[in-house]
Design a protein around this motif. Sequence first.
Motif, PDB file in Angstrom:
ATOM      1  N   GLN A 211       0.833  -1.196   0.000  1.00 26.20           N
ATOM      2  CA  GLN A 211       0.000   0.000   0.000  1.00 26.20           C
ATOM      3  C   GLN A 211       0.869   1.248   0.000  1.00 26.20           C
ATOM      4  OE1 GLN A 211      -2.915  -0.168   3.073  1.00 26.20           O
ATOM      5  NE2 GLN A 211      -3.893   1.773   2.570  1.00 26.20           N
ATOM      6  N   LEU A 212       0.562   2.221  -0.891  1.00 25.79           N
ATOM      7  CA  LEU A 212       1.357   3.432  -1.037  1.00 25.79           C
ATOM      8  C   LEU A 212       0.725   4.578  -0.257  1.00 25.79           C
ATOM      9  CD1 LEU A 212       1.968   3.377  -4.910  1.00 25.79           C
ATOM     10  CD2 LEU A 212       3.257   2.200  -3.123  1.00 25.79           C
ATOM     11  N   PHE A 213       1.578   5.444   0.323  1.00 22.58           N
ATOM     12  CA  PHE A 213       1.109   6.602   1.071  1.00 22.58           C
ATOM     13  C   PHE A 213       1.915   7.828   0.638  1.00 22.58           C
ATOM     14  CE2 PHE A 213       0.542   2.855   3.718  1.00 22.58           C
ATOM     15  CZ  PHE A 213      -0.793   2.963   4.113  1.00 22.58           C
ATOM     16  N   VAL A 214       1.214   8.936   0.350  1.00 26.06           N
ATOM     17  CA  VAL A 214       1.890  10.165  -0.053  1.00 26.06           C
ATOM     18  C   VAL A 214       1.041  11.353   0.383  1.00 26.06           C
ATOM     19  CG1 VAL A 214       0.836  10.160  -2.362  1.00 26.06           C
ATOM     20  CG2 VAL A 214       2.989  11.392  -1.975  1.00 26.06           C
ATOM     21  N   THR A 215       1.694  12.429   0.834  1.00 29.51           N
ATOM     22  CA  THR A 215       0.991  13.642   1.234  1.00 29.51           C
ATOM     23  C   THR A 215       1.045  14.673   0.114  1.00 29.51           C
ATOM     24  OG1 THR A 215       2.999  14.496   2.302  1.00 29.51           O
ATOM     25  CG2 THR A 215       1.417  13.320   3.688  1.00 29.51           C
ATOM     26  N   THR A 216       0.052  15.553   0.098  1.00 28.53           N
ATOM     27  CA  THR A 216       0.004  16.617  -0.893  1.00 28.53           C
ATOM     28  C   THR A 216      -0.796  17.777  -0.322  1.00 28.53           C
ATOM     29  OG1 THR A 216      -0.518  17.160  -3.198  1.00 28.53           O
ATOM     30  CG2 THR A 216      -2.086  15.764  -2.042  1.00 28.53           C
ATOM     31  N   GLY A 217      -0.867  18.858  -1.082  1.00 24.84           N
ATOM     32  CA  GLY A 217      -1.701  19.992  -0.736  1.00 24.84           C
ATOM     33  C   GLY A 217      -2.488  20.396  -1.966  1.00 24.84           C
ATOM     34  N   ILE A 218      -3.818  20.321  -1.911  1.00 22.25           N
ATOM     35  CA  ILE A 218      -4.646  20.544  -3.094  1.00 22.25           C
ATOM     36  C   ILE A 218      -5.937  21.249  -2.725  1.00 22.25           C
ATOM     37  CG2 ILE A 218      -3.760  18.627  -4.469  1.00 22.25           C
ATOM     38  CD1 ILE A 218      -5.928  16.884  -3.502  1.00 22.25           C
ATOM     39  N   ASP A 219      -6.619  21.785  -3.741  1.00 17.52           N
ATOM     40  CA  ASP A 219      -7.953  22.342  -3.564  1.00 17.52           C
ATOM     41  C   ASP A 219      -8.988  21.231  -3.675  1.00 17.52           C
ATOM     42  OD1 ASP A 219      -7.035  24.914  -3.239  1.00 17.52           O
ATOM     43  OD2 ASP A 219      -7.159  25.390  -5.375  1.00 17.52           O
ATOM     44  N   ASN A 220     -10.049  21.357  -2.865  1.00 21.06           N
ATOM     45  CA  ASN A 220     -11.140  20.381  -2.889  1.00 21.06           C
ATOM     46  C   ASN A 220     -10.632  18.955  -2.710  1.00 21.06           C
ATOM     47  OD1 ASN A 220     -13.138  22.388  -3.423  1.00 21.06           O
ATOM     48  ND2 ASN A 220     -12.387  22.465  -5.529  1.00 21.06           N
ATOM     49  N   ALA A 221      -9.676  18.787  -1.798  1.00 20.09           N
ATOM     50  CA  ALA A 221      -9.117  17.454  -1.562  1.00 20.09           C
ATOM     51  C   ALA A 221     -10.114  16.601  -0.813  1.00 20.09           C
ATOM     52  CB  ALA A 221      -7.831  17.564  -0.757  1.00 20.09           C
ATOM     53  N   CYS A 222     -10.467  15.463  -1.366  1.00 19.87           N
ATOM     54  CA  CYS A 222     -11.303  14.485  -0.695  1.00 19.87           C
ATOM     55  C   CYS A 222     -12.755  14.975  -0.573  1.00 19.87           C
ATOM     56  CB  CYS A 222     -10.770  14.126   0.684  1.00 19.87           C
ATOM     57  SG  CYS A 222      -9.004  13.819   0.740  1.00 19.87           S
ATOM     58  N   VAL A 223     -13.667  14.070  -0.495  1.00 25.12           N
ATOM     59  CA  VAL A 223     -15.080  14.405  -0.380  1.00 25.12           C
ATOM     60  C   VAL A 223     -15.345  15.134   0.935  1.00 25.12           C
ATOM     61  CG1 VAL A 223     -17.414  13.453  -0.228  1.00 25.12           C
ATOM     62  CG2 VAL A 223     -15.741  12.446  -1.796  1.00 25.12           C
ATOM     63  N   GLY A 224     -16.104  16.225   0.850  1.00 27.21           N
ATOM     64  CA  GLY A 224     -16.502  16.936   2.063  1.00 27.21           C
ATOM     65  C   GLY A 224     -15.456  17.874   2.606  1.00 27.21           C
ATOM     66  N   ALA A 225     -14.449  18.217   1.809  1.00 24.02           N
ATOM     67  CA  ALA A 225     -13.403  19.110   2.305  1.00 24.02           C
ATOM     68  C   ALA A 225     -13.115  20.189   1.275  1.00 24.02           C
ATOM     69  CB  ALA A 225     -12.133  18.317   2.608  1.00 24.02           C
ATOM     70  N   PRO A 226     -14.033  21.144   1.085  1.00 24.00           N
ATOM     71  CA  PRO A 226     -13.816  22.197   0.086  1.00 24.00           C
ATOM     72  C   PRO A 226     -12.697  23.132   0.497  1.00 24.00           C
ATOM     73  CG  PRO A 226     -15.743  22.696   1.418  1.00 24.00           C
ATOM     74  CD  PRO A 226     -15.297  21.320   1.817  1.00 24.00           C
ATOM     75  N   GLY A 227     -12.072  23.755  -0.500  1.00 23.19           N
ATOM     76  CA  GLY A 227     -11.008  24.704  -0.231  1.00 23.19           C
ATOM     77  C   GLY A 227      -9.648  24.042  -0.193  1.00 23.19           C
ATOM     78  N   ALA A 228      -8.616  24.850   0.031  1.00 21.12           N
ATOM     79  CA  ALA A 228      -7.245  24.362   0.032  1.00 21.12           C
ATOM     80  C   ALA A 228      -6.946  23.658   1.349  1.00 21.12           C
ATOM     81  CB  ALA A 228      -6.274  25.514  -0.183  1.00 21.12           C
ATOM     82  N   VAL A 229      -6.567  22.390   1.261  1.00 23.34           N
ATOM     83  CA  VAL A 229      -6.200  21.620   2.445  1.00 23.34           C
ATOM     84  C   VAL A 229      -5.037  20.712   2.081  1.00 23.34           C
ATOM     85  CG1 VAL A 229      -8.521  21.612   3.436  1.00 23.34           C
ATOM     86  CG2 VAL A 229      -7.831  19.768   1.903  1.00 23.34           C
ATOM     87  N   GLY A 230      -4.430  20.125   3.092  1.00 23.08           N
ATOM     88  CA  GLY A 230      -3.485  19.052   2.859  1.00 23.08           C
ATOM     89  C   GLY A 230      -4.229  17.736   2.841  1.00 23.08           C
ATOM     90  N   ALA A 231      -3.585  16.713   2.343  1.00 24.27           N
ATOM     91  CA  ALA A 231      -4.246  15.413   2.263  1.00 24.27           C
ATOM     92  C   ALA A 231      -3.223  14.296   2.302  1.00 24.27           C
ATOM     93  CB  ALA A 231      -5.081  15.314   0.987  1.00 24.27           C
TER      94      ALA A 231
ATOM     95  N   ASN B 189      -7.520  11.212   2.820  1.00 27.34           N
ATOM     96  CA  ASN B 189      -7.914  11.825   4.087  1.00 27.34           C
ATOM     97  C   ASN B 189      -7.466  13.279   4.122  1.00 27.34           C
ATOM     98  OD1 ASN B 189      -8.773   9.268   4.861  1.00 27.34           O
ATOM     99  ND2 ASN B 189      -7.979   9.492   6.943  1.00 27.34           N
ATOM    100  N   PRO B 190      -8.398  14.223   4.286  1.00 28.19           N
ATOM    101  CA  PRO B 190      -8.005  15.627   4.418  1.00 28.19           C
ATOM    102  C   PRO B 190      -7.289  15.872   5.739  1.00 28.19           C
ATOM    103  CG  PRO B 190     -10.350  15.378   4.831  1.00 28.19           C
ATOM    104  CD  PRO B 190      -9.856  14.037   4.382  1.00 28.19           C
ATOM    105  N   LEU B 191      -6.219  16.654   5.686  1.00 24.71           N
ATOM    106  CA  LEU B 191      -5.455  17.023   6.873  1.00 24.71           C
ATOM    107  C   LEU B 191      -5.217  18.528   6.832  1.00 24.71           C
ATOM    108  CD1 LEU B 191      -2.824  14.123   6.780  1.00 24.71           C
ATOM    109  CD2 LEU B 191      -4.758  14.306   8.359  1.00 24.71           C
ATOM    110  N   GLY B 192      -4.436  19.033   7.765  1.00 23.28           N
ATOM    111  CA  GLY B 192      -4.090  20.447   7.743  1.00 23.28           C
ATOM    112  C   GLY B 192      -3.332  20.816   6.486  1.00 23.28           C
ATOM    113  N   VAL B 193      -3.391  22.090   6.111  1.00 21.34           N
ATOM    114  CA  VAL B 193      -2.855  22.522   4.818  1.00 21.34           C
ATOM    115  C   VAL B 193      -1.367  22.233   4.677  1.00 21.34           C
ATOM    116  CG1 VAL B 193      -2.372  24.878   5.618  1.00 21.34           C
ATOM    117  CG2 VAL B 193      -2.852  24.457   3.186  1.00 21.34           C
ATOM    118  N   ASN B 194      -0.626  22.174   5.788  1.00 25.29           N
ATOM    119  CA  ASN B 194       0.818  21.958   5.709  1.00 25.29           C
ATOM    120  C   ASN B 194       1.227  20.498   5.839  1.00 25.29           C
ATOM    121  OD1 ASN B 194       2.012  24.625   5.314  1.00 25.29           O
ATOM    122  ND2 ASN B 194       1.093  25.120   7.303  1.00 25.29           N
ATOM    123  N   ALA B 195       0.264  19.573   5.731  1.00 26.16           N
ATOM    124  CA  ALA B 195       0.603  18.145   5.732  1.00 26.16           C
ATOM    125  C   ALA B 195       1.547  17.791   4.589  1.00 26.16           C
ATOM    126  CB  ALA B 195      -0.664  17.299   5.639  1.00 26.16           C
ATOM    127  N   ILE B 196       1.548  18.561   3.527  1.00 27.35           N
ATOM    128  CA  ILE B 196       2.432  18.309   2.387  1.00 27.35           C
ATOM    129  C   ILE B 196       3.898  18.321   2.795  1.00 27.35           C
ATOM    130  CG2 ILE B 196       2.464  20.759   1.754  1.00 27.35           C
ATOM    131  CD1 ILE B 196       2.646  19.920  -1.162  1.00 27.35           C
TER     132      ILE B 196
END
Length: 456
Positions: A98-118, A133-140
């Motif tokens: 299973q692969l895991f990677v963090t990023t910072g995007i707009d509208n990341a994941c269902v139910g998380a509008p706006g710029a967030v980390g994921a 999974n949406p996380l704080g914007v600096n999760a990237i």
Amino acid sequence: MRTSIRRPAHVLRTIVRRPAFRAAAALGAVGVLTLSGCGGTTLDDITVGPGHGWPSAFHDGRNSGTTTVTGSRHLTLSWSRPIGGPALTPTTVGPDGQLFVTTGIDNACVGAPGAVGALFSFQMPTGRKRFCNPLGVNAIHSVSAVDELANVYVGDDGGVNSINSLGEPRWRTPVAGVPVSVQFTGDSNVLTITQSGQVDVLNRQTGDRTVPSFQLLGEPDFLAHPNLPRPADGDGLDDCGSGGPQCPVANVSAIDPSSERFYVTVWQRGSANASLVALRYADKRIQQDWSADILTDGSATSPTLSPDGKTVYVGDNSGRLIAVDAENGHTKWVQPLGFTPRGAVSDDDGLLIPGGDDGHLIALHDNGDSVRIAWERKDLQLRGRPAQTAGETGYVVSPIGDALNLVTFDTHTGTTVASAVLPGAQGTTTGTSVGQKGEVVVTSRVGQIYVFKPET
């Protein structure tokens, strides 16, 4: 002690919208964890570390960039896909692929509008998204680490999160800053360090602190400065990629599981150079053993620890690779590279291959109190961090013509064995990871994942 805090609204929405079958599966997973800790069973004594996927940013606690998996010399592109946003840290691989990677995007994941980390997870065989999974914007900016049950540990703004293989949250522990370093200790706890210098050792099952937090920059004096505000969690993160002075801790720590000593790069406020610092996690506390102010213009790489635990390798922004005595912090040797290394130095028992976003492929051999160039490939420019595998096989990303290529090379001679194009890849890459079955995973900074599989 772990503190219970209110989760952001977008995280709550994500949790309540989980399909019923996933919630049931998560409860089943929690039940397994609960049972494993009862009745004196040893099932919960789960070892973590090398040999089971690519569980941390540079494979293992010592940041070796090396795996005991025998690397294939004949790879084909299995799949590639965008993650929807940029990537700054390497992709980790769990024991089941299973692969895991963090990023910072707009509208990341269902139910998380706006710029967030994921945090994204993908399946190795197909590239299918397993969860987002949406996380704080600096999760990237946070690396991830994966244990033997494919539980993942990752930081974001003001917290350390544990998430199971289904994407269900397990726990969250507040910290000051954003964890840029996540590792496992020898007793299977989680060692995290934020860019602002807070060091914590957390229980892997509960998130509880096993020892008091340690502040690399010292504790603030609230008596002298009673109105001193707490810095924003994201302060200085933009300087972390280059090891600049606004990011006190820019890299992933290297840890010796046998002694619980770990090594961190730190730029103290007002200091001319950054330092390599040795700390120890023992006797229910964290203490500093030594500090060496040797990193000119700041740290360029994460520290890498030799297999015997006696030498720490680290690069600085003046283009040097430095070998340091792990016991006392004395410099053993210094090698100018002619370019600034980045990431961590891949070390296969003294064969050192630095990575970078420029410069060229080069291998050095550590002779103990001196170093020599084993081989050099000035025709292969670096666009990422190399990985060494068993069977004298290595991988690195390099531009060939107008395209980025995954180059397979012989680590003994430096000779190119094969190369494969990364379709549409631009710029540089965050790292090269190797799966348990010999798969090679490359993630570009613009946010594209490429998975190569051994030819059968």
